[in-house]
Every structure is written in C-alpha cells, then in structure tokens.
Scaffold this motif. Structure first.
Motif, short mmCIF file in Angstrom:
data_model
loop_
_atom_site.label_atom_id
_atom_site.label_comp_id
_atom_site.label_asym_id
_atom_site.label_seq_id
_atom_site.Cartn_x
_atom_site.Cartn_y
_atom_site.Cartn_z
N MET A 1 -54.61 9.02 -27.75
CA MET A 1 -55.89 8.86 -28.43
C MET A 1 -55.67 8.06 -29.72
N ASN A 2 -56.56 7.13 -29.98
CA ASN A 2 -56.39 6.20 -31.08
C ASN A 2 -57.70 6.13 -31.87
N VAL A 3 -57.68 6.55 -33.14
CA VAL A 3 -58.91 6.63 -33.93
C VAL A 3 -58.72 5.94 -35.28
N LEU A 4 -59.85 5.56 -35.88
CA LEU A 4 -59.84 4.81 -37.14
C LEU A 4 -60.75 5.44 -38.17
N GLY A 5 -60.21 5.69 -39.37
CA GLY A 5 -61.00 6.03 -40.54
C GLY A 5 -61.29 4.75 -41.30
N LEU A 6 -62.57 4.48 -41.55
CA LEU A 6 -63.00 3.19 -42.08
C LEU A 6 -63.77 3.38 -43.38
N GLY A 7 -63.20 2.86 -44.48
CA GLY A 7 -63.96 2.88 -45.73
C GLY A 7 -63.30 3.58 -46.88
N ASP A 8 -63.89 4.68 -47.35
CA ASP A 8 -63.56 5.24 -48.65
C ASP A 8 -62.20 5.93 -48.70
N ASN A 9 -61.56 5.79 -49.85
CA ASN A 9 -60.42 6.64 -50.22
C ASN A 9 -60.52 6.94 -51.70
N VAL A 10 -60.05 8.10 -52.10
CA VAL A 10 -60.07 8.51 -53.50
C VAL A 10 -58.82 9.32 -53.81
N ASN A 25 -63.53 10.73 -47.38
CA ASN A 25 -63.97 11.05 -46.02
C ASN A 25 -63.18 10.29 -44.95
N ALA A 26 -63.06 8.98 -45.12
CA ALA A 26 -62.39 8.17 -44.09
C ALA A 26 -60.89 8.47 -44.04
N VAL A 27 -60.26 8.57 -45.20
CA VAL A 27 -58.83 8.92 -45.24
C VAL A 27 -58.60 10.30 -44.63
N ASN A 28 -59.41 11.27 -45.01
CA ASN A 28 -59.23 12.62 -44.48
C ASN A 28 -59.31 12.62 -42.95
N PHE A 29 -60.27 11.89 -42.42
CA PHE A 29 -60.40 11.82 -40.96
C PHE A 29 -59.11 11.30 -40.33
N SER A 30 -58.57 10.23 -40.90
CA SER A 30 -57.35 9.64 -40.34
C SER A 30 -56.17 10.61 -40.43
N VAL A 31 -56.02 11.25 -41.58
CA VAL A 31 -54.90 12.17 -41.77
C VAL A 31 -55.02 13.38 -40.86
N TYR A 32 -56.21 13.97 -40.80
CA TYR A 32 -56.38 15.15 -39.95
C TYR A 32 -56.17 14.79 -38.49
N ALA A 33 -56.64 13.61 -38.07
CA ALA A 33 -56.42 13.19 -36.69
C ALA A 33 -54.92 13.06 -36.40
N LYS A 34 -54.19 12.50 -37.35
CA LYS A 34 -52.74 12.39 -37.19
C LYS A 34 -52.10 13.76 -37.08
N GLN A 35 -52.53 14.69 -37.93
CA GLN A 35 -51.99 16.05 -37.89
C GLN A 35 -52.26 16.71 -36.53
#
Length: 279
Positions: A1-10, A25-35
């Motif tokens: 499965m391959n997913v993309l978080g697009l946009g904001d980071n803080v 939001n976008a970074v969290n999505f990517s990190v949680y998906a990786k986890q």
C-alpha cells in the motif's frame, strides 16, 4: 500500500516546557501510515530554520519519502501550545510560515508522481484548494481535513472535489453532527464524511448509512494527533478490504474500530508521534 500526505507540516511548540514536536495533518497521516506498515510519502514545503530541518530529519529517519518536497528561506510552520488548567491549548501559530509566501504549486511532474499512490490526504492548512480540481482528475482517492475552521461556504467549495471529508465536531451535539454529515454527503457528493467528536468518539456517514465509533479509553499522555491517527488507521483498514468506496458494513465497522485502537496508542505518546526536541 502506497499513500501520500500532501501539504502542511508544523512543529508544535509546547511553550510551558520548551519542547517542539513535528506534526501537521499531512505529515501525521504519512507518519502514522508508515507506522501501520504502509509505504508512505510526504510532499510539502519546509522552512530553512531549525524547526523545518527537525521535521525533515525525523521524516527521513522514519523512512517517509520526502523526495518531492520543497524548501524556502524563512520560518517553518509552527503552532504554540500552552498548558491551561491541565489541558493543552493552542494559543497561536504562524499560519504555516514559508507556506504563506511560497504556497505549493504543482506541475505536470508532480501530478505524474501523485498518480502512483492509492490514497492522498491533505487539509485546510495546506493552501491547495485551487488545485483540488486537478488532483481530482488523477483518479486517486482524496481525503481532506477541514479541522474545526469550516463553514458552509468553505464546504461547498471543497467537498465536491474530494472523496472523504473530515470535520472536527467536538462542540456540536450528536444530532447536529448527523444532520451536517448527511447534508455534506448528499449536497456535495462525498462518499464519506467523518465527524470527530473528541471523547465521544467519531461519527461516519458512508454510502448513505451512519456509523458511530466509541473511543478505546486509555489514560492519555497527550491527545495531540488522536484524530489524525484514528483517520489514518481507518482509511488503511478500508483499503485493505478492497474497493474502499464499496466496503460492506462489517468492513466499515472493523476499520473504524482499528482507527479507535490506533488512536488510543497515539494518546500514550508526547506530541503527535514523539521526537521532541528542546528549543
């Protein structure tokens, strides 16, 4: 499965203890998906300050693909959080830092890159609303987090361009949440609309039916990121079931419970996903 978080980071700066944690939001999505075992990428813009470098370093350390990211001279996105009467409260932010002056603008190579993914997630803080129609043509399911800053005019603009819409509804009564979710889905054509309600759980309107998911209660260390982790685990679980937009009731309920279980684990970690750094 391959997913993309697009946009904001803080970086979320916990002022009361001078620690900053990567997030958005976008970074969290990517990190949680990786986890959760997915292949995950993030596409956004970093500032050249230590805050931006910290977020970038952590993503690389975690194995999130950042190869399409940009950087710009100036401050990274930053939010300020204080401890007030025992609760962590956001007391300010810099509106995305460099993202204000250097908003993300995608070209043909970016869109070609995005086509490889099975899911793309973005947010109200990413500043890419004008590019949603083009993203819509890629044929990749797209989710959008409106946080708690939405109104009907904003939803009318965004929701017809996305497949799954997230609304923070913690201040609303459940009956009002049900009414809003059903309206958004029917009026704007989203397959799913997810309303998060804090400690009351989450309510999903999906293909004409409501699903209520209660939280898995734990003694939380930090609830930052709970909504993002819930959503990420829910989406990945739906994707594993096959066609995400045609999942049967049992699969939807299973995916929602997976979201609640993962959100509970997230609440046991400082920041959205740890990696705090003094500042």
């Amino acid at each position: 499965m391959n997913v993309l978080g697009l946009g904001d980071n803080v970086v979320d700066k916990y002022v009361y203890k001078s620690m900053m944690y990567p997030g958005g939001n976008a970074v969290n999505f990517s990190v949680y998906a990786k986890q959760l075992g997915a292949q995950a990428a993030y596409l956004g813009i970093f500032g050249t300050d230590e805050e931006g470098r910290h977020v970038h370093r952590v993503l690389n350390e975690l194995g999130v693909d950042t190869s399409r990211c940009r950087s710009a001279e100036g401050e990274n996105g930053c939010s300020l959080i204080e401890l007030i009467d025992g609760d962590r409260v956001m007391v300010g932010w810099n509106k995305g830092g460099v993202q204000q002056e250097h908003p993300l603008v995608f070209d043909a190579s970016d869109y070609s890159y995005m086509k490889q993914f099975q899911w793309i997630h973005t947010s109200i803080y990413s500043g890419i609303e004008s590019q949603l129609p083009e993203l819509r043509t890629l044929g990749v399911p797209l989710s959008f987090d409106c946080s708690d800053e939405w109104d009907d005019n904003y939803l009318k603009r965004v929701c017809p361009q996305v497949d799954l819409c997230l609304l923070s509804c913690g201040a609303m009564e459940e009956d009002a949440v049900r009414e809003k979710l059903a309206f958004v889905a029917s009026a704007y054509g989203c397959t799913g609309v997810l309303g998060t309600m804090g400690s009351r759980g989450a309510l999903l309107y999906y293909n004409g039916a409501f699903y209520l998911q209660k939280p898995h209660f734990v003694q939380p260390v930090d609830t930052l990121g709970a909504g993002d982790s819930f959503f990420t685990a829910f989406v990945l679980a739906l994707l594993t079931e096959g066609e995400w937009n045609k999942a049967p009731e049992a699969s939807v309920r299973k995916a929602l419970d997976a979201g609640a279980a993962f959100a509970a684990k997230t609440c046991l970690v400082e920041g959205a996903f740890g990696y705090g750094k003094p500042y």
